[in-house]
Every structure is written in structure tokens, then in C-alpha cells.
Design a protein around this motif. Structure first.
Motif, short mmCIF file in Angstrom:
data_model
loop_
_atom_site.label_atom_id
_atom_site.label_comp_id
_atom_site.label_asym_id
_atom_site.label_seq_id
_atom_site.Cartn_x
_atom_site.Cartn_y
_atom_site.Cartn_z
N UNK A 450 0.87 -1.18 0.00
CA UNK A 450 0.00 0.00 0.00
C UNK A 450 0.90 1.23 0.00
N UNK A 451 0.42 2.29 -0.57
CA UNK A 451 1.14 3.58 -0.63
C UNK A 451 2.32 3.56 -1.59
N UNK A 452 2.41 2.59 -2.47
CA UNK A 452 3.48 2.59 -3.46
C UNK A 452 3.07 3.51 -4.60
N UNK A 453 3.72 4.67 -4.70
CA UNK A 453 3.35 5.67 -5.72
C UNK A 453 4.59 6.18 -6.45
N UNK A 454 5.29 5.32 -7.16
CA UNK A 454 6.44 5.80 -7.92
C UNK A 454 6.01 6.76 -9.02
#
Length: 498
Positions: A450-454
Motif C-alpha cells: 500500500x502507498x506505493x506511488x512511484x
């Protein structure tokens, strides 16, 4: 900027609007209130419609030259902004923590590096602006498109991650050749003004302007100005409806990145050790004030009880306190009024049948922190997902935990909300992962994280979570229009008028 009391920050001068590259003093001011203490630590300009009009005029004037800059010049400017952020990285965490209560270690680890990388990413994308040759046109024609900037962009940014949000607006808009008027939230305006002051020498005057003030005055004047080519807004769904209603009279297009109610569907085979870490980060990072927080956990019956016990125990140990203290894990919410709204929403869910497993109380803090907007991280058990807690956005550190046994039921419950920003699935079963990811009605789906925003991964939602995408190559096109050019290559014409 000086330190007062126990290392707290204060800004002695009223912060002006920034118009045409210059400070624009405004007689009326708004207090900037530190959520950790309730004290006024700065003052910002309370801009009226006349000041907003000046800012739009400055941006419109600058657009006539900025639109003609080479892609290399835009790229160099964006890269220079990223370098300036990196060079001044030590100056920002305390300011951000003071402004909105974000834990200082999060601000240092996430906000400043992310903002710099956004500018670097779009510095690269500035070179990728190009049109297309249209295949299939008659041999007697040569048809192609060009990509052209729109004009003056109204960028309206929220209070929860202002530096990152400003970067998400400015970088692609500038890369595409537009000029910008930024309107930050009245609850967190200082960092935006200071940022634009810090980069003023890197851009021609008027390319980026800042007006501060209330949404009903400065914001309304901005979105209704007929010279605004597009509105780019990040914030709450209700505010978006107001903005779109006002802009609709002029058919002003918009990019809307709005609220969410992120559901994480947990399979019976989940790795609970890693999952627990991601759940805690997903819902309690940034004080839970994140549009794509993992605020709703749908756990399979085989793992539900153990997972709920683990999360409850960890939530009870989270260190809540002064956001300027590097040991703090969760700071105050943006204001006492917002804290009270979150608490009232939890009360409502409990009255409807949810059970409080952790939190739902104001912590007892000493001294000047005693009046802050603090709230313990809260975990609610809502096994059947029947309460308002499982469908309404808290925008605070509140997690609801549901139980499921049937996959179709879990997906249906996850989709049965107004929002559609982020969703997730945690499982080692590859078929289940793809199956649920395909069925979730969200703009973003995470699998086993969760929260992986590359950068390069489009960010945005569907349904009441808005439209348009940020943080990716396609974002540049949000700030451009396609122009077609059809060139005739012969003089033959059909005999229509004989």
C-alpha cells in the motif's frame, strides 16, 4: 523565521501574495494556526477578488512568452527547482510539521524528497512533448497534430501534503508550457508562499503566482475568472462540487483529485507480519489525513481475528505527540474542529454497531500541547460492514476491520461506496490477486503493498474520487490541447458545383 518557546517556529512578517514575481502586500491577513498548540505562528494575506485578478493578469501576460520557451529551457527550469528543493531540504521538515501537524520525520523522509523528484520527473517529460502524424489520411493530404499549452492554470492545493501537492500541480503544468496561479488551503498556506519565494529567481516573473485566502473569496474569484484555462484541484468531494458548479457557467475544464475510502481485501493466505506493517502505514501515515489511506480492511475469516488483534496492539503503542519531536509517530490533526468531526463520525459508527478496539480518545499531553488537535489512532470492528464507518471517509487515523468468507461478497462490499480512488488485495494466490484487482472499481489497485506511488504511475480515481491523473506521463496532456493541421498536397477537387 525564528524559533520560540521549546524550539517552535514563528514567522514575524505577514506573508504576502506573490504576483508577477513580486511580493504583493495585502492589508487583511489570516492567522496560520499551529495544530499542535493552537497558537498563531504566522500570518498570510487574505486576498480579495482584485488581488486575484492581478495574479491572473500577471500569469496571462507571462504566458505569451513562457509558451514559446524551448523544451530545453523548461526542462532546465524544472531541474533547477528540484535542485533548489534538495539544497534546502533541511529547511522544510520543521515548517511542514508546524503547519499541518505532519510528524517531522515523515516530512523529512517523504515530503521534501518526493516534491523534488516530481520536478525531476516532469523535467524529463518536458522533452517528450510531441504531436503525431495521422496515418490513414488520403494521399492528397498530410495530417498531423501538435500539443499546445492551455494558458493560465488555477492550481488549488489542500492542507494535508501541501509541498507535494504544489509540485504535482506546478511541474506538469510548467512542462506543458502553461503559467499558474496557486491557491493553497487557508489552513496551510505558509509552505506554498515560502516555496514560491524560494524559486522566484528560477522562473520568469508571472509564470507562478500565489494568492492566499478563503475558498469562498479568493478561491471563488480564481475559478470564475474567464481567463482561467483549466482548474486543477486536490481536495474534498464537496468542495469539488462547489468549484465545478461555479466553473460550469464558463465551461472551464478541470482535473479533480478527490477523496477516497480505500478498501484492502485480505485473503486467507496473507503474510500477516508484512501485512500488519503495511496496514499501519496505509491508515496512520500522515496522521491518516490522506485521500488514498487504507481506511477499510476486509479480512478473510481465517485471519480476521489474529489480524485485528495484531493491529489493535500496535495501534495502542503508536507514539502520539509533538510533530517537531523526531520520536513522534503521529501528530495532531489539522485543527480541533476537524479532530472533533472525526471523533463525532466514530461516535456515529459506534451507535450504529461498530466496536472500538483501540483509540477513539484525545490523548493527555502536557503544557502547550494540551490544546492541540490530537487524537489517538483508532481501530473499529465492523464485521459485516454495515455502519457508516465502512462507507464514509474519516480523513483521520481511523481503521475499520470487516470479516468476509465469500470473495464475491467482499468485492461487492468494497465497491459499494461512492468513492473509487484506491483499493488493494493481499494474497499469495496470483489468480486471486489479478481477479480482485480487475474487479475493484478504483483508479489505483495495490497488490501485497500500500502507498506505493512511484513517479510514472498514474494517480487518480473514478466515481466520487474525481477524474484526471497526476504523477505520470499522461499528466502533461492534462495541461495541453491537441491541434490538428491538415495540409492539402494537390489541387484536385470533386465536381460538386458544376
Amino acid at each position: 523565521m525564528t524559533a520560540v518557546g521549546t524550539g517552535r517556529l514563528t514567522i514575524d512578517r505577514p506573508l504576502p501574495a506573490i504576483v508577477g514575481g513580486q511580493a504583493r502586500p495585502v492589508p487583511a491577513v489570516l492567522p496560520a494556526v499551529e495544530p499542535a498548540t493552537g497558537r498563531t505562528w504566522a500570518q498570510v494575506a487574505d486576498c480579495d477578488g482584485a488581488v486575484v485578478a492581478e495574479a491572473v493578469t500577471a500569469a496571462a501576460t507571462a504566458f505569451e512568452t513562457w509558451r514559446s520557451t524551448s523544451l530545453a529551457e523548461r526542462q532546465a527550469a524544472l531541474w533547477a527547482i528540484a535542485d533548489r528543493l534538495t539544497a534546502t531540504a533541511a529547511d522544510w521538515p520543521a515548517l511542514l510539521a508546524t503547519e499541518n501537524g505532519r510528524a517531522i520525520r515523515e516530512a523529512a523522509l517523504i515530503d521534501v524528497p518526493t516534491a523534488a523528484e516530481i520536478f525531476r520527473y516532469f523535467a524529463g517529460m518536458a522533452r517528450a512533448v510531441h504531436g503525431e502524424t495521422i496515418q490513414g489520411a488520403p494521399e492528397s493530404s498530410h495530417v498531423y497534430t501538435t500539443r499546445e499549452p492551455l494558458g493560465v492554470i488555477a492550481a488549488i492545493v489542500p492542507w494535508n501534503s501541501p509541498l507535494i501537492s504544489v509540485a504535482h500541480k506546478l511541474a506538469p503544468a510548467l512542462a506543458a508550457g502553461n503559467t499558474v496561479v496557486v491557491k493553497p488551503s487557508e489552513l496551510a498556506s505558509v509552505s506554498t508562499v515560502r516555496f514560491v519565494e524560494a524559486i522566484a529567481d528560477l522562473l520568469p516573473p508571472g509564470v507562478v503566482n500565489v494568492v492566499t485566502g478563503y475558498g469562498a473569496t479568493a478561491g471563488d474569484a480564481l475559478v470564475t475568472d474567464p481567463r482561467i484555462a483549466k482548474i486543477s484541484f486536490t481536495g474534498g468531494t464537496e468542495s469539488a462540487r462547489t468549484i465545478l458548479g461555479r466553473a460550469g457557467a464558463r465551461l472551464t475544464p478541470a482535473l479533480m483529485e478527490l477523496g477516497g475510502k480505500g478498501s484492502l481485501v485480505v485473503g486467507p493466505d496473507a503474510d500477516l507480519d508484512t501485512l500488519t506493517e503495511d496496514v499501519l502505514t496505509g491508515v496512520f501515515a500522515a496522521n491518516g489525513e490522506v485521500c488514498f489511506a487504507a481506511s477499510r480492511l476486509l479480512a478473510h475469516a481465517d485471519v480476521h481475528d489474529e489480524l485485528l488483534e495484531r493491529i489493535t496492539a500496535r495501534a495502542d503503542r503508536i507514539r502520539v505527540g509533538d510533530p517537531l519531536d523526531p520520536a513522534t509517530q503521529l501528530g495532531p490533526l489539522i485543527s480541533v474542529a476537524h479532530r472533533d468531526r472525526v471523533s463525532e463520525a466514530v461516535d456515529r459508527a459506534v451507535a450504529e454497531g461498530a466496536t472500538v478496539c483501540a483509540g477513539h480518545r484525545v490523548p493527555e499531553l502536557d503544557g502547550e500541547l494540551g490544546g492541540g488537535a490530537f487524537y489517538r489512532p483508532t481501530v473499529l470492528a465492523d464485521p459485516d460492514g454495515r455502519t457508516s464507518a465502512s462507507c464514509d471517509e474519516f480523513f483521520g487515523p481511523v481503521l475499520t476491520v470487516e470479516r468476509w468468507t465469500d470473495e464475491d461478497d467482499a468485492v461487492a462490499r468494497a465497491n459499494a461506496v461512492a468513492y473509487g480512488l484506491a483499493g488493494g488485495v493481499w494474497t499469495t494466490d496470483l489468480a486471486r490477486a489479478h481477479r480482485i484487482a480487475r474487479r475493484l472499481q478504483t483508479g489505483m489497485v495495490w497488490v501485497n503493498t500500500w502507498f506505493a506511488t512511484p513517479l510514472g504511475q498514474p494517480q487518480g480515481g473514478v466515481k466520487a474520487s474525481g477524474f484526471g491523473r497526476e504523477g505520470a506521463a499522461e499528466t502533461v496532456r492534462e495541461y495541453q490541447a491537441s491541434k490538428v493541421v491538415n495540409v492539402s498536397l494537390d489541387t484536385a477537387r470533386p465536381p460538386m458545383w458544376d
